[in-house]
Design a protein around this motif. Sequence first.
Motif, PDB file in Angstrom:
ATOM      1  N   GLY A 154       0.802  -1.209   0.000  1.00  0.00           N
ATOM      2  CA  GLY A 154       0.000   0.000   0.000  1.00  0.00           C
ATOM      3  C   GLY A 154       0.834   1.258   0.000  1.00  0.00           C
ATOM      4  O   GLY A 154       0.563   2.205  -0.751  1.00  0.00           O
ATOM      5  N   MET A 206       0.361   3.751  -3.099  1.00  0.00           N
ATOM      6  CA  MET A 206      -0.752   4.580  -2.659  1.00  0.00           C
ATOM      7  C   MET A 206      -1.126   5.656  -3.677  1.00  0.00           C
ATOM      8  O   MET A 206      -2.307   5.957  -3.864  1.00  0.00           O
ATOM      9  N   ALA A 210      -3.297   4.030  -6.143  1.00  0.00           N
ATOM     10  CA  ALA A 210      -4.581   3.620  -5.567  1.00  0.00           C
ATOM     11  C   ALA A 210      -5.524   4.806  -5.378  1.00  0.00           C
ATOM     12  O   ALA A 210      -6.743   4.664  -5.516  1.00  0.00           O
ATOM     13  N   TRP A 213      -5.901   4.787   6.670  1.00  0.00           N
ATOM     14  CA  TRP A 213      -4.859   3.804   6.333  1.00  0.00           C
ATOM     15  C   TRP A 213      -3.831   3.702   7.458  1.00  0.00           C
ATOM     16  O   TRP A 213      -3.495   2.609   7.899  1.00  0.00           O
ATOM     17  N   VAL A 262      -6.641   0.155  -2.371  1.00  0.00           N
ATOM     18  CA  VAL A 262      -5.329  -0.502  -2.390  1.00  0.00           C
ATOM     19  C   VAL A 262      -5.457  -1.924  -2.913  1.00  0.00           C
ATOM     20  O   VAL A 262      -4.642  -2.381  -3.738  1.00  0.00           O
ATOM     21  N   GLN A 266      -5.872  -2.088  -6.599  1.00  0.00           N
ATOM     22  CA  GLN A 266      -4.592  -1.983  -7.309  1.00  0.00           C
ATOM     23  C   GLN A 266      -3.891  -3.336  -7.350  1.00  0.00           C
ATOM     24  O   GLN A 266      -3.250  -3.697  -8.346  1.00  0.00           O
TER      25      GLN A 266
END
Length: 405
Positions: free
Chosen positions: A82, A86, A89, A105, A153, A156
Motif C-alpha cells: 500500500g 498509494m 490507488a 490507512w 489498495v 490496485q
Amino acid sequence: MPYIEQLPIAVPLSADIERRANRPVPYRARVRWTDPHTGKRRSLSEARASAEEAQEWIDALLAAALRGIDPTRSNQSLADFGNANMSLALRGLEPKTTDPYLAGWRLRVVPSLGHIPVAMISNGAVDRSVYGWIADECGRSTVKNSLAVLVRVMEQAVRDGIIARNPARIVGWQSAYKQAEDELDDPRTLALPTWSALSELAAGLVARSHGNFAGWGEVVIFMACTAARIGEASGVRVKDIDPVNWIWTVRRQTTPSPGGLADKGTKGKAARRVPLIEEVRPLIAQRLLAAGPDPDARLFTGPRGGRITTAVLRDATHWDAVVSSLGHEKLRRHSLRHTGLTWMADAGVPLHVLRLIAGHGSLLTTQRYLHPDLQAIVAAGRSLSAHLAGAPGPSDPLAATLRVL
C-alpha cells in the motif's frame, strides 16, 4: 528521463520443503529464482506448521511467478504494498478526500492488517477488522474512509495480478454499525454481573499495565458506574462535575479524527446529567484534587497526561488477555456502559429516567436493558391485583359474569 515500465516476465522457480525437528513451526518452504532484470539469484522462505501448508505457500508463489509476478511482490505485506502504490490507488481523488483516507490507512488499516501478505487478505480478515473498528467506537465516516482506502489498495493489487478479486468489498457493516449505535439486541448479556466482578476487572487491568497505573482501573469503574462511553469519560472536565449534588453533566466526547483526537459534542448532540453514586464519589474527589483548580482540566488521562481512547485502554492494560483470564471473553470497553445501564434498570430506575441518563434517542433502545424474567412478570401481576383490590368491583367473578349476560 521518462519512466519505462518493465513488462512482467514468467519467472521459473525451484522449490523445496525442509522439516526442522524441535521447532514450533517445523516445515520451512523455500523458493529460489533468478531475477530476470538483474540476473541475481534470489530466494524466499516461510515457516509453516505442516507440509501441506508449506506446499500451498509454494504453489501460490509458482502460480504468481507464471503470471510474471516477482515472488517477493506476491509475498509483500499489505503495508509495504500500500505504501509503495498509494499514489496509484488514490489517483483521481481530491485532497479533501485523500486526507481522511490516508488517516484511516495509517491509524486503522495498517495496525489491523498491515502485517498480512496481500495475497492472504481474506473477506473474513477484513470483516473482523471492520467490526473491530466499530467495537472501538470509531465514527461511521471513520469506518467508511478506512474501508474505502483499503478497497482502493486491494483494487490496485487486482490490477497488478497479485490477487484475482478484491476481498475488501464487504457488505453488511452499515447494519452492524447501526446496531452498535442503537446498542445491541440483548445488551444485558454483555454486562458484568456484580460490583465485585467490576472491582476484580479494574484490579486485573491495573496489574497488567506498565507501572501498575491506577488510572486505568479508575476510569473503568467510573464508566461502569455512570454508564458512560469511553469517549465521554475521556472528555469529562473538572467543570462538568457538581461535587455538591454529585451530578456529572455530559457535554462532550473525545473521538478520533483525521487530524488526531478531537473533542466533539455528545453522541445525542445534547448535554445530559448523570448521577454519581456513593461508591464512585471518593474516586472522583481524588481526581478533582489531583486535577487542581483549572476548570478545563481533564478528570481522566493516561499515565503521561494523554487522552484516553478505547484502543489505548485495550493496549495499555492487555484488556483481551485480562478479560479472558477472568472468564469474560465477550467483554469489550463498551460493555462497561451496558453494565451501568443494566445495573440501573435492575435497581428499579424508571424507564424514562434511565433513557435520559443513557442519552438514548428511542425508548425502545432503553427497554432492552429491562429484565423481563418470570419473577418480574409474576410481580407485575401481583401489583395489578393489589391495585384492583383497593378499587370497588365485584368480588364474585361468576356473579359479575351473569350480570353482564
